[in-house]
Write a protein that holds these residues in place. Structure first.
Motif, PDB file in Angstrom:
ATOM      1  N   PRO A   1       5.858  -5.158  -9.253  1.00  0.00           N
ATOM      2  CA  PRO A   1       5.166  -5.003 -10.542  1.00  0.00           C
ATOM      3  C   PRO A   1       5.390  -6.234 -11.410  1.00  0.00           C
ATOM      4  CG  PRO A   1       7.238  -3.826 -10.580  1.00  0.00           C
ATOM      5  CD  PRO A   1       7.080  -4.334  -9.179  1.00  0.00           C
ATOM      6  N   ALA A   2       4.569  -6.380 -12.426  1.00  0.00           N
ATOM      7  CA  ALA A   2       4.712  -7.528 -13.323  1.00  0.00           C
ATOM      8  C   ALA A   2       6.079  -7.540 -13.996  1.00  0.00           C
ATOM      9  CB  ALA A   2       3.602  -7.504 -14.376  1.00  0.00           C
ATOM     10  N   ASP A   3       6.554  -6.376 -14.374  1.00  0.00           N
ATOM     11  CA  ASP A   3       7.861  -6.262 -15.041  1.00  0.00           C
ATOM     12  C   ASP A   3       8.663  -5.160 -14.350  1.00  0.00           C
ATOM     13  OD1 ASP A   3      10.036  -5.508 -16.747  1.00  0.00           O
ATOM     14  OD2 ASP A   3       9.008  -6.456 -18.427  1.00  0.00           O
ATOM     15  N   PRO A   4       9.684  -5.509 -13.567  1.00  0.00           N
ATOM     16  CA  PRO A   4      10.429  -4.477 -12.827  1.00  0.00           C
ATOM     17  C   PRO A   4      11.162  -3.481 -13.711  1.00  0.00           C
ATOM     18  CG  PRO A   4      11.452  -6.640 -12.554  1.00  0.00           C
ATOM     19  CD  PRO A   4      10.138  -6.865 -13.229  1.00  0.00           C
ATOM     20  N   ILE A   5      11.631  -3.903 -14.864  1.00  0.00           N
ATOM     21  CA  ILE A   5      12.347  -2.971 -15.749  1.00  0.00           C
ATOM     22  C   ILE A   5      11.373  -1.948 -16.318  1.00  0.00           C
ATOM     23  CG2 ILE A   5      13.798  -2.722 -17.786  1.00  0.00           C
ATOM     24  CD1 ILE A   5      15.150  -4.145 -15.415  1.00  0.00           C
ATOM     25  N   ASP A   6      10.187  -2.401 -16.737  1.00  0.00           N
ATOM     26  CA  ASP A   6       9.180  -1.460 -17.204  1.00  0.00           C
ATOM     27  C   ASP A   6       8.785  -0.485 -16.088  1.00  0.00           C
ATOM     28  OD1 ASP A   6       9.142  -2.534 -19.712  1.00  0.00           O
ATOM     29  OD2 ASP A   6       7.253  -3.628 -19.474  1.00  0.00           O
ATOM     30  N   PHE A   7       8.702  -0.993 -14.876  1.00  0.00           N
ATOM     31  CA  PHE A   7       8.357  -0.151 -13.731  1.00  0.00           C
ATOM     32  C   PHE A   7       9.411   0.931 -13.525  1.00  0.00           C
ATOM     33  CE2 PHE A   7       8.546   0.599  -9.071  1.00  0.00           C
ATOM     34  CZ  PHE A   7       7.269   1.088  -8.864  1.00  0.00           C
ATOM     35  N   ILE A   8      10.680   0.557 -13.581  1.00  0.00           N
ATOM     36  CA  ILE A   8      11.762   1.532 -13.444  1.00  0.00           C
ATOM     37  C   ILE A   8      11.649   2.604 -14.527  1.00  0.00           C
ATOM     38  CG2 ILE A   8      14.264   1.861 -13.621  1.00  0.00           C
ATOM     39  CD1 ILE A   8      14.572  -0.927 -12.333  1.00  0.00           C
ATOM     40  N   ASP A   9      11.429   2.165 -15.758  1.00  0.00           N
ATOM     41  CA  ASP A   9      11.333   3.093 -16.885  1.00  0.00           C
ATOM     42  C   ASP A   9      10.163   4.065 -16.698  1.00  0.00           C
ATOM     43  OD1 ASP A   9      12.128   4.069 -19.457  1.00  0.00           O
ATOM     44  OD2 ASP A   9      10.478   2.956 -20.353  1.00  0.00           O
ATOM     45  N   GLU A  10       9.011   3.549 -16.290  1.00  0.00           N
ATOM     46  CA  GLU A  10       7.833   4.399 -16.105  1.00  0.00           C
ATOM     47  C   GLU A  10       8.031   5.394 -14.973  1.00  0.00           C
ATOM     48  OE1 GLU A  10       4.849   1.514 -15.409  1.00  0.00           O
ATOM     49  OE2 GLU A  10       4.793   0.813 -17.491  1.00  0.00           O
ATOM     50  N   GLN A  11       8.604   4.926 -13.892  1.00  0.00           N
ATOM     51  CA  GLN A  11       8.810   5.806 -12.739  1.00  0.00           C
ATOM     52  C   GLN A  11       9.816   6.912 -13.056  1.00  0.00           C
ATOM     53  OE1 GLN A  11       7.371   5.655  -9.390  1.00  0.00           O
ATOM     54  NE2 GLN A  11       5.884   4.605 -10.677  1.00  0.00           N
ATOM     55  N   LEU A  12      10.888   6.564 -13.729  1.00  0.00           N
ATOM     56  CA  LEU A  12      11.888   7.573 -14.070  1.00  0.00           C
ATOM     57  C   LEU A  12      11.359   8.548 -15.114  1.00  0.00           C
ATOM     58  CD1 LEU A  12      15.155   5.417 -14.143  1.00  0.00           C
ATOM     59  CD2 LEU A  12      14.382   6.986 -12.349  1.00  0.00           C
ATOM     60  N   ALA A  13      10.549   8.045 -16.052  1.00  0.00           N
ATOM     61  CA  ALA A  13       9.971   8.928 -17.067  1.00  0.00           C
ATOM     62  C   ALA A  13       9.097   9.994 -16.408  1.00  0.00           C
ATOM     63  CB  ALA A  13       9.157   8.117 -18.068  1.00  0.00           C
ATOM     64  N   ALA A  14       8.440   9.627 -15.320  1.00  0.00           N
ATOM     65  CA  ALA A  14       7.584  10.579 -14.614  1.00  0.00           C
ATOM     66  C   ALA A  14       8.385  11.698 -13.965  1.00  0.00           C
ATOM     67  CB  ALA A  14       6.762   9.850 -13.552  1.00  0.00           C
ATOM     68  N   LEU A  15       9.703  11.499 -13.836  1.00  0.00           N
ATOM     69  CA  LEU A  15      10.555  12.507 -13.201  1.00  0.00           C
ATOM     70  C   LEU A  15      11.507  13.180 -14.188  1.00  0.00           C
ATOM     71  CD1 LEU A  15      11.504  10.550  -9.934  1.00  0.00           C
ATOM     72  CD2 LEU A  15       9.828  12.398 -10.173  1.00  0.00           C
ATOM     73  N   ASP A  16      11.345  12.887 -15.477  1.00  0.00           N
ATOM     74  CA  ASP A  16      12.269  13.437 -16.465  1.00  0.00           C
ATOM     75  C   ASP A  16      12.322  14.958 -16.437  1.00  0.00           C
ATOM     76  OD1 ASP A  16      13.303  11.090 -17.450  1.00  0.00           O
ATOM     77  OD2 ASP A  16      11.904  10.946 -19.136  1.00  0.00           O
ATOM     78  N   ASP A  17      11.205  15.608 -16.127  1.00  0.00           N
ATOM     79  CA  ASP A  17      11.167  17.076 -16.135  1.00  0.00           C
ATOM     80  C   ASP A  17      11.289  17.674 -14.735  1.00  0.00           C
ATOM     81  OD1 ASP A  17      10.816  17.154 -18.915  1.00  0.00           O
ATOM     82  OD2 ASP A  17       8.646  16.902 -18.721  1.00  0.00           O
ATOM     83  N   ALA A  18      11.545  16.824 -13.750  1.00  0.00           N
ATOM     84  CA  ALA A  18      11.668  17.313 -12.372  1.00  0.00           C
ATOM     85  C   ALA A  18      13.003  18.017 -12.172  1.00  0.00           C
ATOM     86  CB  ALA A  18      11.530  16.166 -11.390  1.00  0.00           C
ATOM     87  N   ASP A  19      13.018  18.985 -11.282  1.00  0.00           N
ATOM     88  CA  ASP A  19      14.234  19.754 -11.013  1.00  0.00           C
ATOM     89  C   ASP A  19      15.060  19.054  -9.939  1.00  0.00           C
ATOM     90  OD1 ASP A  19      16.108  21.747 -11.108  1.00  0.00           O
ATOM     91  OD2 ASP A  19      15.005  23.104  -9.789  1.00  0.00           O
ATOM     92  N   MET A  20      15.460  17.838 -10.237  1.00  0.00           N
ATOM     93  CA  MET A  20      16.302  17.039  -9.343  1.00  0.00           C
ATOM     94  C   MET A  20      16.801  15.848 -10.147  1.00  0.00           C
ATOM     95  SD  MET A  20      13.491  14.965  -7.102  1.00  0.00           S
ATOM     96  CE  MET A  20      12.080  14.216  -7.919  1.00  0.00           C
ATOM     97  N   ARG A  21      17.754  15.144  -9.590  1.00  0.00           N
ATOM     98  CA  ARG A  21      18.231  13.921 -10.227  1.00  0.00           C
ATOM     99  C   ARG A  21      17.579  12.724  -9.543  1.00  0.00           C
ATOM    100  NH1 ARG A  21      24.408  11.903 -11.678  1.00  0.00           N
ATOM    101  NH2 ARG A  21      23.731  10.753 -13.529  1.00  0.00           N
ATOM    102  N   ALA A  22      17.236  11.730 -10.329  1.00  0.00           N
ATOM    103  CA  ALA A  22      16.658  10.516  -9.777  1.00  0.00           C
ATOM    104  C   ALA A  22      17.703   9.408  -9.725  1.00  0.00           C
ATOM    105  CB  ALA A  22      15.464  10.065 -10.616  1.00  0.00           C
ATOM    106  N   GLY A  23      17.465   8.466  -8.838  1.00  0.00           N
ATOM    107  CA  GLY A  23      18.245   7.240  -8.778  1.00  0.00           C
ATOM    108  C   GLY A  23      17.282   6.101  -8.513  1.00  0.00           C
TER     109      GLY A  23
END
Length: 259
Positions: A58-80
């Motif tokens: 992605p153009a900005d890897p930190i923004d990509f990490i933030d967007e991807q993790l935000a998509a899982l904020d309500d998921a019933d699991m932990r992300a890494g």
């Protein structure tokens, strides 16, 4: 660290939030990524793409990490999020982003692609324990729970000794690709008893999951079949069975893999 004690392991260029969401009912943790953070590793990733590897660029890897993790904020699991870097500053930024989502920051000392190793990332870090420990310290200092993805069968590397150093430095979890040396998982478990140990490689069914748990792993992870619900359901049942029989991780060594 996470429940149930089954994770799915990152596959470069494939493991994103959509991948994790599709199998969320079966797992306790999804390691997204891996992603190259700094200019050196991003250049290496581009070279890998040129020879038909799949990579996130992605153009900005930190923004990509933030967007991807935000998509899982309500998921019933932990992300890494599994990250590769030859420098420290991007690791601190990625770790801070992970901490904001209660996600694990996973340092990749595992990738054995020549391009990544040549710039001082991936598996090359196993041979430079001081630099790897610096990355752990940096990530932990930014507030994230830190996992380190490591592998066996690297010439000249005493993995149990390195595991002890990593745990003492601040690694909360060790994610071990056992390759064809599964008993090394026991050595790592004994060397770093305070780290949450995730065992990886060839986990497909009850027998393979129970073997790693018998060696002292606290959890197992599935790699290539991570998008296969049938495999994940089978492994999840095996993991749940193990901990139901042992009454918890503290007594797992008392139960044989065939119990």
């Amino acid at each position: 660290m996470f429940e149930p004690r089954l994770a799915i392991a990152s596959l470069s260029g494939e493991s994103d939030a959509e991948w994790a969401t599709q199998v969320a009912p079966h797992i306790g943790c999804a390691f997204l990524g891996g992603i190259a953070l700094d200019s050196a590793t991003r250049d290496a990733a581009r070279e890998m793409v040129d020879r038909d590897r799949t990579e996130f660029l992605p153009a900005d890897p930190i923004d990509f990490i933030d967007e991807q993790l935000a998509a899982l904020d309500d998921a019933d699991m932990r992300a890494g999020f599994n990250v590769r870097s030859a420098t420290l500053e991007p690791i601190a930024k990625a770790a801070e982003t992970c901490a904001n989502h209660d996600a694990l920051l996973e340092i990749n000392a595992h990738c054995r692609q020549e391009e990544m190793c040549a710039v001082g990332a991936g598996q090359s870090l196993l041979c430079d324990g001081d630099r790897l420990c610096e990355q752990v310290t940096t990530a932990a200092g930014a507030g994230a729970d830190v996992s380190v993805k490591i592998r066996t069968e690297v010439e000249g590397v005493d993995l149990p000794s390195l595991a002890r150093r990593l745990a003492d430095t601040g690694a909360d979890a060790l994610h071990v690709d056992a390759m064809d040396s599964e008993p090394v998982v026991r050595e790592v478990a004994e060397a770093a008893p305070d780290a949450f140990l995730v065992a990886n490689n060839g986990v497909r069914d009850r027998a393979t999951a129970h073997e790693y748990l018998e060696y002292g792993a606290d959890a197992v992870s599935v790699g290539r079949p991570s998008d296969n619900p049938t495999v994940l359901r089978r492994v999840r049942e095996a993991v749940d069975e193990w901990f139901a029989a042992t009454g918890g991780a503290e007594s797992r060594s008392e139960v044989s893999p065939d119990a």
